[in-house]
Design a protein around this motif. Structure first.
Motif, PDB file in Angstrom:
ATOM      1  N   UNK A 186     -58.143   5.173  31.671  1.00  0.00           N
ATOM      2  CA  UNK A 186     -56.983   6.591  32.738  1.00  0.00           C
ATOM      3  C   UNK A 186     -56.001   7.401  32.006  1.00  0.00           C
ATOM      4  N   UNK A 187     -55.425   8.472  32.061  1.00  0.00           N
ATOM      5  CA  UNK A 187     -54.560   8.984  31.836  1.00  0.00           C
ATOM      6  C   UNK A 187     -53.685  10.222  31.977  1.00  0.00           C
ATOM      7  N   UNK A 188     -52.710  11.092  31.281  1.00  0.00           N
ATOM      8  CA  UNK A 188     -51.813  11.814  32.235  1.00  0.00           C
ATOM      9  C   UNK A 188     -52.724  13.051  31.620  1.00  0.00           C
ATOM     10  N   UNK A 189     -53.120  14.221  32.642  1.00  0.00           N
ATOM     11  CA  UNK A 189     -54.055  15.364  32.008  1.00  0.00           C
ATOM     12  C   UNK A 189     -52.620  16.104  31.428  1.00  0.00           C
ATOM     13  N   UNK A 190     -51.652  17.018  32.165  1.00  0.00           N
ATOM     14  CA  UNK A 190     -50.649  17.945  32.386  1.00  0.00           C
ATOM     15  C   UNK A 190     -49.442  17.146  32.680  1.00  0.00           C
ATOM     16  N   UNK A 191     -48.825  17.395  33.459  1.00  0.00           N
ATOM     17  CA  UNK A 191     -47.983  16.959  33.987  1.00  0.00           C
ATOM     18  C   UNK A 191     -47.740  16.324  35.154  1.00  0.00           C
ATOM     19  N   UNK A 192     -48.904  17.385  35.765  1.00  0.00           N
ATOM     20  CA  UNK A 192     -49.721  16.778  37.315  1.00  0.00           C
ATOM     21  C   UNK A 192     -50.383  15.971  37.596  1.00  0.00           C
ATOM     22  N   UNK A 193     -51.776  16.090  36.847  1.00  0.00           N
ATOM     23  CA  UNK A 193     -52.353  15.897  36.713  1.00  0.00           C
ATOM     24  C   UNK A 193     -53.263  14.617  35.669  1.00  0.00           C
ATOM     25  N   UNK A 194     -54.221  14.127  36.660  1.00  0.00           N
ATOM     26  CA  UNK A 194     -54.550  13.028  36.342  1.00  0.00           C
ATOM     27  C   UNK A 194     -55.993  13.348  35.458  1.00  0.00           C
ATOM     28  N   UNK A 195     -56.335  12.043  34.184  1.00  0.00           N
ATOM     29  CA  UNK A 195     -57.546  12.840  33.588  1.00  0.00           C
ATOM     30  C   UNK A 195     -57.774  10.987  33.576  1.00  0.00           C
ATOM     31  N   UNK A 196     -59.224  11.047  33.514  1.00  0.00           N
ATOM     32  CA  UNK A 196     -60.006   9.458  33.204  1.00  0.00           C
ATOM     33  C   UNK A 196     -61.285   9.952  31.885  1.00  0.00           C
ATOM     34  N   UNK A 197     -61.273   8.846  30.771  1.00  0.00           N
ATOM     35  CA  UNK A 197     -62.509   9.263  30.080  1.00  0.00           C
ATOM     36  C   UNK A 197     -63.188   7.982  29.667  1.00  0.00           C
ATOM     37  N   UNK A 198     -64.705   7.798  30.479  1.00  0.00           N
ATOM     38  CA  UNK A 198     -65.260   7.091  30.351  1.00  0.00           C
ATOM     39  C   UNK A 198     -66.093   6.377  29.544  1.00  0.00           C
ATOM     40  N   UNK A 199     -65.590   5.891  28.712  1.00  0.00           N
ATOM     41  CA  UNK A 199     -65.496   5.678  27.093  1.00  0.00           C
ATOM     42  C   UNK A 199     -67.158   4.493  26.449  1.00  0.00           C
ATOM     43  N   UNK A 200     -68.012   5.287  26.224  1.00  0.00           N
ATOM     44  CA  UNK A 200     -69.839   4.531  26.008  1.00  0.00           C
ATOM     45  C   UNK A 200     -70.330   3.781  25.090  1.00  0.00           C
ATOM     46  N   UNK A 201     -71.159   3.025  24.982  1.00  0.00           N
ATOM     47  CA  UNK A 201     -71.189   2.263  24.280  1.00  0.00           C
ATOM     48  C   UNK A 201     -72.450   3.053  22.714  1.00  0.00           C
ATOM     49  N   UNK A 202     -72.616   3.477  23.574  1.00  0.00           N
ATOM     50  CA  UNK A 202     -73.356   4.805  22.917  1.00  0.00           C
ATOM     51  C   UNK A 202     -73.277   6.301  23.359  1.00  0.00           C
ATOM     52  N   UNK A 203     -73.041   7.260  22.987  1.00  0.00           N
ATOM     53  CA  UNK A 203     -72.879   8.316  23.236  1.00  0.00           C
ATOM     54  C   UNK A 203     -71.629   9.334  23.300  1.00  0.00           C
ATOM     55  N   UNK A 204     -71.579  10.451  23.968  1.00  0.00           N
ATOM     56  CA  UNK A 204     -70.187  11.066  24.082  1.00  0.00           C
ATOM     57  C   UNK A 204     -69.464  10.558  25.167  1.00  0.00           C
ATOM     58  N   UNK A 205     -67.992  10.219  24.972  1.00  0.00           N
ATOM     59  CA  UNK A 205     -67.710  10.167  26.335  1.00  0.00           C
ATOM     60  C   UNK A 205     -67.817  10.903  27.667  1.00  0.00           C
ATOM     61  N   UNK A 206     -67.474  10.156  28.970  1.00  0.00           N
ATOM     62  CA  UNK A 206     -67.429  11.566  29.521  1.00  0.00           C
ATOM     63  C   UNK A 206     -65.771  11.673  30.317  1.00  0.00           C
ATOM     64  N   UNK A 207     -65.043  12.985  30.271  1.00  0.00           N
ATOM     65  CA  UNK A 207     -64.361  13.217  30.420  1.00  0.00           C
ATOM     66  C   UNK A 207     -64.029  13.531  31.869  1.00  0.00           C
ATOM     67  N   UNK A 208     -63.055  13.074  32.771  1.00  0.00           N
ATOM     68  CA  UNK A 208     -63.183  13.260  34.367  1.00  0.00           C
ATOM     69  C   UNK A 208     -61.572  13.668  35.040  1.00  0.00           C
TER      70      UNK A 208
END
Length: 147
Positions: free
Chosen positions: A85-107
């Protein structure tokens, strides 16, 4: 629960028509004409892309263009390495779902806003490692303080 992306149609259409004007103005230059025309088409198509995220016993991430499914990924808890779970910009959140195989999913930019709370609950229910950055915790405190 099902979450939909916040539409960014106006900004993408504005950028697309800006490129269309540039294409018309630089019609004499053949290389620039095709590059700018390609950029116009890309931004025009991006205006109609829709992202959905469904969180149940597994996570289903779907990308649609004009109601045609372009990409669909169904992920179980066994496929997930971690969620950050990260910060996307000044006031919005971001979650990156890292997988064992394949591309990560950015929420990012999904409504309703409780998608991040449901992801944390999904991690705790399925014993998945998750990490909240310091900046994310600051935004989390700001949103809880305003409620």
């Amino acid at each position: 629960m099902k979450y939909n992306s916040i539409p960014r149609r106006k900004s993408n259409l504005l950028i697309a028509f800006f490129y269309l004007i540039l294409c018309i103005l630089s019609w004499e230059l053949p290389i620039h004409r095709w590059i700018i025309l390609t950029a116009f088409i890309v931004f025009l198509l991006l205006a109609f892309v829709k992202y959905t995220l469904v969180i149940n016993h597994n996570i289903i991430y779907t990308i649609q263009l004009f109601r045609i499914t372009i990409y669909k990924k169904e992920v179980t808890s066994l496929h997930i390495k971690e969620i950050i779970f990260k910060r996307r910009d000044w006031s919005s959140k971001l979650a990156v779902i890292k997988l064992y195989k394949g591309l990560s999913i950015r929420v990012a930019l999904f409504k309703p806003e409780n998608v991040y709370d449901d992801l944390v609950e999904f991690c705790e229910d399925n014993a998945i490692h998750y990490e909240k950055t310091r900046d994310y915790k600051i935004i989390e405190k700001m949103t809880y303080a305003s409620k």
